[in-house]
Design a protein around this motif. Structure first.
Motif, PDB file in Angstrom:
ATOM      1  N   ASP A 307       1.650 -16.222  18.241  1.00  0.00           N
ATOM      2  CA  ASP A 307       0.159 -17.075  17.794  1.00  0.00           C
ATOM      3  C   ASP A 307       0.393 -15.681  17.350  1.00  0.00           C
ATOM      4  O   ASP A 307      -1.129 -15.912  15.923  1.00  0.00           O
ATOM      5  CB  ASP A 307      -0.616 -16.635  18.784  1.00  0.00           C
ATOM      6  N   THR A 308       0.768 -14.668  16.585  1.00  0.00           N
ATOM      7  CA  THR A 308       0.421 -13.587  15.502  1.00  0.00           C
ATOM      8  C   THR A 308       1.019 -13.245  14.488  1.00  0.00           C
ATOM      9  O   THR A 308       2.270 -12.824  14.518  1.00  0.00           O
ATOM     10  CB  THR A 308      -0.428 -12.485  16.585  1.00  0.00           C
ATOM     11  N   LEU A 309       1.266 -13.375  13.260  1.00  0.00           N
ATOM     12  CA  LEU A 309       1.494 -12.587  12.469  1.00  0.00           C
ATOM     13  C   LEU A 309       1.304 -11.763  12.059  1.00  0.00           C
ATOM     14  O   LEU A 309       0.476 -11.119  11.363  1.00  0.00           O
ATOM     15  CB  LEU A 309       2.000 -13.458  11.137  1.00  0.00           C
ATOM     16  N   LEU A 310       2.023 -10.458  11.784  1.00  0.00           N
ATOM     17  CA  LEU A 310       1.367  -9.010  10.873  1.00  0.00           C
ATOM     18  C   LEU A 310       2.613  -8.876  10.097  1.00  0.00           C
ATOM     19  O   LEU A 310       3.703  -9.008  10.020  1.00  0.00           O
ATOM     20  CB  LEU A 310       1.952  -7.945  12.222  1.00  0.00           C
ATOM     21  N   LEU A 311       2.198  -8.866   8.509  1.00  0.00           N
ATOM     22  CA  LEU A 311       2.317  -8.701   7.342  1.00  0.00           C
ATOM     23  C   LEU A 311       2.546  -7.178   7.328  1.00  0.00           C
ATOM     24  O   LEU A 311       1.605  -6.801   7.034  1.00  0.00           O
ATOM     25  CB  LEU A 311       1.360  -9.263   6.381  1.00  0.00           C
ATOM     26  N   THR A 312       3.790  -6.569   7.091  1.00  0.00           N
ATOM     27  CA  THR A 312       4.154  -5.744   6.483  1.00  0.00           C
ATOM     28  C   THR A 312       3.943  -5.245   5.806  1.00  0.00           C
ATOM     29  O   THR A 312       4.566  -6.230   4.839  1.00  0.00           O
ATOM     30  CB  THR A 312       5.550  -5.418   7.258  1.00  0.00           C
ATOM     31  N   VAL A 313       2.918  -3.937   5.098  1.00  0.00           N
ATOM     32  CA  VAL A 313       2.200  -3.819   3.311  1.00  0.00           C
ATOM     33  C   VAL A 313       2.566  -2.908   3.037  1.00  0.00           C
ATOM     34  O   VAL A 313       3.253  -2.221   3.430  1.00  0.00           O
ATOM     35  CB  VAL A 313       0.678  -4.000   3.732  1.00  0.00           C
ATOM     36  N   PRO A 314       3.334  -2.591   1.750  1.00  0.00           N
ATOM     37  CA  PRO A 314       3.950  -1.905   0.906  1.00  0.00           C
ATOM     38  C   PRO A 314       2.683  -0.561   0.445  1.00  0.00           C
ATOM     39  O   PRO A 314       2.429  -0.724  -0.444  1.00  0.00           O
ATOM     40  CB  PRO A 314       4.391  -2.103   0.287  1.00  0.00           C
ATOM     41  N   ASN A 315       1.846  -0.042   1.912  1.00  0.00           N
ATOM     42  CA  ASN A 315       1.428   0.965   0.931  1.00  0.00           C
ATOM     43  C   ASN A 315       0.668   1.688   0.411  1.00  0.00           C
ATOM     44  O   ASN A 315      -0.378   2.275  -0.313  1.00  0.00           O
ATOM     45  CB  ASN A 315       0.430   2.146   2.756  1.00  0.00           C
ATOM     46  N   GLN A 316       1.931   2.420  -0.154  1.00  0.00           N
ATOM     47  CA  GLN A 316       2.150   3.036  -1.923  1.00  0.00           C
ATOM     48  C   GLN A 316       1.623   2.587  -2.650  1.00  0.00           C
ATOM     49  O   GLN A 316       1.298   2.999  -3.861  1.00  0.00           O
ATOM     50  CB  GLN A 316       3.312   3.725  -1.548  1.00  0.00           C
ATOM     51  N   LEU A 317       1.452   1.510  -2.460  1.00  0.00           N
ATOM     52  CA  LEU A 317       1.157   0.389  -3.864  1.00  0.00           C
ATOM     53  C   LEU A 317      -0.348   0.467  -3.895  1.00  0.00           C
ATOM     54  O   LEU A 317      -0.473  -0.059  -4.980  1.00  0.00           O
ATOM     55  CB  LEU A 317       1.631  -0.888  -3.787  1.00  0.00           C
ATOM     56  N   GLY A 318      -0.794   1.004  -2.965  1.00  0.00           N
ATOM     57  CA  GLY A 318      -2.328   0.862  -2.935  1.00  0.00           C
ATOM     58  C   GLY A 318      -3.453  -0.061  -2.705  1.00  0.00           C
ATOM     59  O   GLY A 318      -2.505  -1.077  -2.427  1.00  0.00           O
ATOM     60  N   VAL A 319      -4.146   0.572  -2.127  1.00  0.00           N
ATOM     61  CA  VAL A 319      -5.104  -0.345  -1.832  1.00  0.00           C
ATOM     62  C   VAL A 319      -6.182  -2.397  -2.003  1.00  0.00           C
ATOM     63  O   VAL A 319      -5.337  -3.467  -1.503  1.00  0.00           O
ATOM     64  CB  VAL A 319      -6.768   0.145  -1.172  1.00  0.00           C
ATOM     65  N   ASP A 320      -5.738  -1.923  -3.949  1.00  0.00           N
ATOM     66  CA  ASP A 320      -5.847  -3.505  -4.305  1.00  0.00           C
ATOM     67  C   ASP A 320      -5.018  -4.175  -4.528  1.00  0.00           C
ATOM     68  O   ASP A 320      -4.919  -5.269  -3.826  1.00  0.00           O
ATOM     69  CB  ASP A 320      -6.336  -3.086  -5.559  1.00  0.00           C
ATOM     70  N   TYR A 321      -3.905  -3.912  -4.447  1.00  0.00           N
ATOM     71  CA  TYR A 321      -2.873  -3.989  -4.595  1.00  0.00           C
ATOM     72  C   TYR A 321      -2.104  -4.806  -3.465  1.00  0.00           C
ATOM     73  O   TYR A 321      -1.658  -6.457  -3.148  1.00  0.00           O
ATOM     74  CB  TYR A 321      -1.364  -3.869  -4.964  1.00  0.00           C
ATOM     75  N   ASN A 322      -2.051  -4.451  -2.452  1.00  0.00           N
ATOM     76  CA  ASN A 322      -2.046  -4.177  -1.228  1.00  0.00           C
ATOM     77  C   ASN A 322      -2.649  -6.207  -0.488  1.00  0.00           C
ATOM     78  O   ASN A 322      -2.619  -6.851   0.438  1.00  0.00           O
ATOM     79  CB  ASN A 322      -2.244  -4.033   0.150  1.00  0.00           C
TER      80      ASN A 322
END
Length: 340
Positions: A307-322
């Motif tokens: 029921d829930t999908l968590l998208l792993t984000v490349p946090n070192q690319l910055g807030v705007d890109y994520n």
């Protein structure tokens, strides 16, 4: 309909190629990304906890700060390693963070994963009891956590206290009503998923699990979810459980996306060993044009079960890109799959 959130490991490195070069960057940008995700309409902001690493490590100050800066989005962990935790102190921290967030905390806990140091929990002053493994220790502490979260008194009051006590045995404060039902277990095997169901915890299943059948990752994960739900029903719990899965998913909608993720060398499952004994299967990543991505994700059995999908984000690319990564999924992919 499906809840969609992000999961950040909070990596940081002083490399000039990183947008997240310090612990301060990692923590403050995590708060900023949660605010941005809420504004975009995402449902959850989740954070991974690793000790002795240049990553997020102390979850409760971060969760409290995110709770104070947002108003709607679920705030969680995926996961906290219980080998490192004092469950009673954790109940106090979690209760305070949940109250600050207005009851939005979704606390993912687990036995943990391979570490940066050998038996790091020993440096925290912890050791398994005689005849116990570190995994046993984590599960024992989890059972203590769950019991204390019920809010029942268990401690004998001082007959001459500094301040007046309510009648009866005392509980830990602050108590946050309902938090007990928002505890998740990060299961690496079918057996631990069944164990979690018996205790009434929700299920988090990540991008790796024990390779128990040799089948593709998403099929093994779907089997794990079905085993969890069967055990939940057998245990006679009254409420419906929550189930989340994690995925690395990137919709390639511009040249920057293609430059970062258009190489396509992680589009197959991988087999490896997470310790000397445990053979694990690592789920593939998804990166494609939105129409292709929709076709690929429609075939992922585990995502369909959750029921829930968590998208792993490349946090070192910055807030705007994520924020762009999250928005691209919410806009170009989720509606076509019936998730929105």
């Amino acid at each position: 309909m499906k809840k969609i959130g992000f999961l950040s490991f909070g990596h940081w490195t002083p490399s000039p190629q990183s947008q997240t070069r310090s612990a301060s960057d990692a923590i403050l940008q995590s708060i900023e990304l949660a605010v941005a995700a809420e504004e975009l309409g995402a449902d959850g902001a989740y954070f991974r906890v690793h000790h002795f690493a240049r990553q997020l490590a102390s979850p409760f100050p971060l969760l409290a700060a995110v709770g104070a800066k947002t108003s709607r989005i679920e705030i969680g962990t995926a996961v906290i390693d219980m080998r490192y935790e004092n469950p009673l102190y954790m109940v106090e921290d979690a209760g305070a963070a949940d109250i600050i967030a207005g009851g939005r905390l979704q606390l993912g806990i687990s036995r943990g994963s391979p570490e940066q140091v050998i038996d790091g929990w020993r440096y925290f002053g912890y050791a398994p009891a005689e005849g116990e493994s570190d995994s046993d220790m984590a599960r024992r502490r989890t059972e203590v956590l769950l019991e204390v979260l019920r809010g029942k008194g268990f401690a004998e009051p001082n007959p001459r206290p500094m301040f007046p006590n309510p009648p009866g045995l005392l509980r830990l404060e602050p108590h946050s009503e309902g938090l007990r039902e928002r505890i998740w277990w990060g299961a690496g095997s079918n057996a631990t998923a069944v164990w979690a169901a018996g205790l009434g915890m929700n299920l988090q299943s990540s991008t790796l699990k024990d390779d128990e059948s040799g089948l593709p990752f998403h099929i093994q994960q779907a089997d794990q979810i079905r085993a969890f739900r069967e055990a939940w029903t057998a245990a006679g719990h009254e409420r419906e459980p929550r189930v989340s899965v994690s995925r690395s998913i990137f919709a390639l909608v511009n040249d920057r996306d293609r430059a970062y993720f258009g190489y396509g060398d992680e589009n197959e499952d991988k087999i490896g060993f997470i310790d000397e004994k445990t053979r694990a299967i690592f789920g593939r990543s998804y990166a494609a044009e939105p129409d292709v991505l929709v076709e690929q994700l429609a075939k992922d059995e585990a995502i369909a079960e959750a029921d829930t999908l968590l998208l792993t984000v490349p946090n070192q690319l910055g807030v705007d890109y994520n924020a762009h990564v999250i928005e691209a999924i919410l806009t170009h992919v989720a509606p076509a799959l019936g998730w929105r």
